[in-house]
Structures are given as C-alpha cells and as structure tokens.
Design an enzyme around this catalytic site. Structure first.
Site, PDB file in Angstrom:
ATOM      1  N   ARG A 231      54.639  16.544 106.662  1.00  9.70           N
ATOM      2  CA  ARG A 231      53.456  17.038 105.959  1.00  9.70           C
ATOM      3  C   ARG A 231      53.043  16.070 104.866  1.00  9.70           C
ATOM      4  NH1 ARG A 231      51.895  19.432 109.359  1.00  9.70           N
ATOM      5  NH2 ARG A 231      51.301  21.604 109.566  1.00  9.70           N
ATOM      6  N   GLU A 260      43.593  14.759 104.485  1.00  7.56           N
ATOM      7  CA  GLU A 260      43.332  14.399 105.884  1.00  7.56           C
ATOM      8  C   GLU A 260      41.911  14.760 106.271  1.00  7.56           C
ATOM      9  OE1 GLU A 260      46.427  15.927 108.439  1.00  7.56           O
ATOM     10  OE2 GLU A 260      47.994  14.947 107.286  1.00  7.56           O
ATOM     11  N   HIS A 278      47.954  12.177 112.291  1.00  2.19           N
ATOM     12  CA  HIS A 278      48.538  13.527 112.428  1.00  2.19           C
ATOM     13  C   HIS A 278      48.566  13.984 113.897  1.00  2.19           C
ATOM     14  CE1 HIS A 278      49.234  17.584 110.200  1.00  2.19           C
ATOM     15  NE2 HIS A 278      49.923  17.529 111.326  1.00  2.19           N
TER      16      HIS A 278
END
Ligand code: MLT
Length: 303
Positions: A231, A260, A278
């Site tokens: 994360r 993000e 990601h």
C-alpha cells in the site's frame, strides 16, 4: 431480484454466473451525483480500488436506500470508510483469499528486475545505449529477504523466495513464530539491519503513518533492495528518495504510491526505481478467483 452494482467492473464469468443465479448486475462505472443516485438503488456494491466509498456516499446510500452489502473485490479496504459503514448497519467484506499468488509473483518479479537491472536496461536500450558493464547484477540465491507482515501474501512470497535459495526473516505485529518452516520472526530492528531485500505486505494505517521513515532507512544495511506491492503510505516516499540518493537503498520497486496515480516525479523518474501502476492483483487468474469469491460472499449475505 437483488441488484448488484459492480462499479469498477467484474470478471465476465462472475457476472454471467451471478445473472444465472438470478441477480441483476450493473457493471457500468458511475461517479459523483450519478453514483450517489445509483447506490440508493442497489442491494450490493462491488468495488475495486478506483471507487472510494467515503462517509458522504454511505450517508446517501442509507438515506432511503436499500444497500446492505459493500464488497471490496480485493484485499485492502482502505478505500472504504468501513468502520462508519458498519456503524450504519452495512456489511463490509473483501476477498482476501484470491490474489496472494498474483501479488507475490509481482513482488518476486520486481526483485529479479532490481537485482539484474532489467527495468532500467529496458529504458536505456530503447535510447540506443549498450550499458553492459553498468548492469552487472547480483543473485537472489543466498540473500536474506525481510518480509514486513506475514499474512497470506507474505507467506506466498516466502515460499517462492525459499525455492530461489533466499533466507526468510519477517516482522509481524501478531508476533507469531513458527507460521512457516524455515521462516524466522524477528524484531523490526533486526529486520532493518539484516535484510538484503525487503518486501512490504501490510496495510496502510493512517493514524500510525509510514512503517518506513528516515530513521528506519538509516538503520538498514547499505545497498539493500526494497519492494512495495502493499500500500502507498507504508513507505515515506521522501525518505525513500533520500535513501536511494545516498546509496543506503541500491534500488527500489514501487507498485503502490502515496497518491495514485502518482504525481511524484522525483520518484517515478528516478533511475534506481522499478515501477508498476498498482497491478499486484491484476492477473487473469486472480481476477477470476476474486469473481468466484465475490459470488460466495453475495450468496452468503444476500440469500
Ligand atoms: C488489493 O488490495 O486487492 C490490491 O492492492 C489490488 C487492488 O487494489 O487493485
């Protein structure tokens, strides 16, 4: 008929299976006022990482709505105000069993990429360069891998890394030793000082802040390698950049970011950083398994 909104999409076969079971599935993506309206009309919302379910949206949902279940099709539930949702009587679930191997394979892939300069050789060869001498690397075999967290994903990384000849140490708040043969529980200090490679597998908890800050980097072995597929926020990005610049960290692989999509140009243009956007759980197999796990949760809660 129960209505399900799969706001960030859903594996095709899972959608078909749900429809065959008699559920109505809307797999379109809604935002803003449209989502405020749609969430009142469904019994269950399934999201991945794109949709954020914050307090105002939960308030909309319970305002005369029929929402009962929020499913995070994935592991991390940090994009849901889950404590508040539960206080309002909603059920919040995730699919923790489906993506461990996908994330673990990405972490291992990044380790190889760092050890052998694969990520940067791809960039410089496209620029017409032949940096053969600069790209002499190291082997993973025999190195110590420090795992931060020792849940499903970290254990999957450990198994694969042991097959490559790596020694495994881990730090985990459960403080539980003996979870997996040949993997040793250590203190955070030992993890920092002994790891040649480190891979993070913990959630980001806002109140606790980053797990790795400047003082942690200062304690690490010189020239270590670090991988984060867990994360954003678990590593202080500014401290990581400093550690890359002063050689404490030889190279880092980053799949998850404080923001993000990331706007941290110093990080994403750094020539010691291997990057992915990601994609830990983004394999066909993991998405299919997530679809099946989602169906199980829906059947369990809504039937
Ligand atoms: C997860 O929490 O399941 C993974 O990070 C994948 C994702 O967020 O898309």
């Amino acid at each position: 008929m129960y209505k399900i909104l799969a706001n960030d999409g859903i594996d095709k076969s899972a959608k078909v299976a749900l429809e065959e079971l008699g559920y109505f599935v809307d797999a379109n993506h809604y935002d803003g006022a449209e989502l405020d309206d749609m969430i009142k009309k469904v019994d269950c919302i399934v999201i991945r990482s794109a949709t954020k379910i914050r307090k105002p949206l939960i308030d909309e949902a319970i305002k005369g709505g029929q929402l009962k279940l929020i499913i995070r099709a994935g592991v991390g539930i940090d994009n849901i105000d889950h404590v508040y949702a539960k206080e309002q009587g909603l059920i919040v679930r995730n699919t923790p069993n489906s993506s461990s191997d996908a994330v673990a394979e990405l972490a291992i892939g990044h380790m190889f990429s760092l050890a052998r300069h694969i990520y940067i050789a791809n960039v410089t060869m496209r620029q017409g360069k032949w940096n053969k001498k600069q790209y002499a690397g190291i082997e993973l075999n025999g190195k110590t891998l420090g795992l931060v967290g020792f849940g499903r994903i970290a254990q999957s990384v450990a198994k694969k890394a042991m097959a490559l000849g790596m020694k495994i140490i881990y730090f985990d708040i459960s403080n539980q030793d003996g979870i997996l043969e040949n993997c040793k529980l250590v203190s955070k200090e030992e993890l920092l000082t002994k790891s040649d490679f480190m891979s993070l597998h913990i959630p980001f908890i806002k109140d606790l802040g980053p797990f790795l800050t400047k003082k942690d980097f200062d304690m690490m072995k010189d020239g270590m390698y670090i991988v984060n597929t867990a994360r954003g926020g678990t590593i202080d990005e500014a401290a990581l950049i400093e550690a890359l610049d002063n050689g404490k960290v030889m190279a880092a692989a980053v799949d998850v970011f404080e923001e993000e999509p990331t706007k941290n140009e110093t990080l994403f243009t750094h020539d010691k950083v291997s990057l992915t956007p990601h994609i830990g759980a983004a394999t066909a197999e993991a998405q299919a398994r997530i679809g099946l796990e989602t169906i199980e949760v829906i059947k369990e809660v809504l039937s």
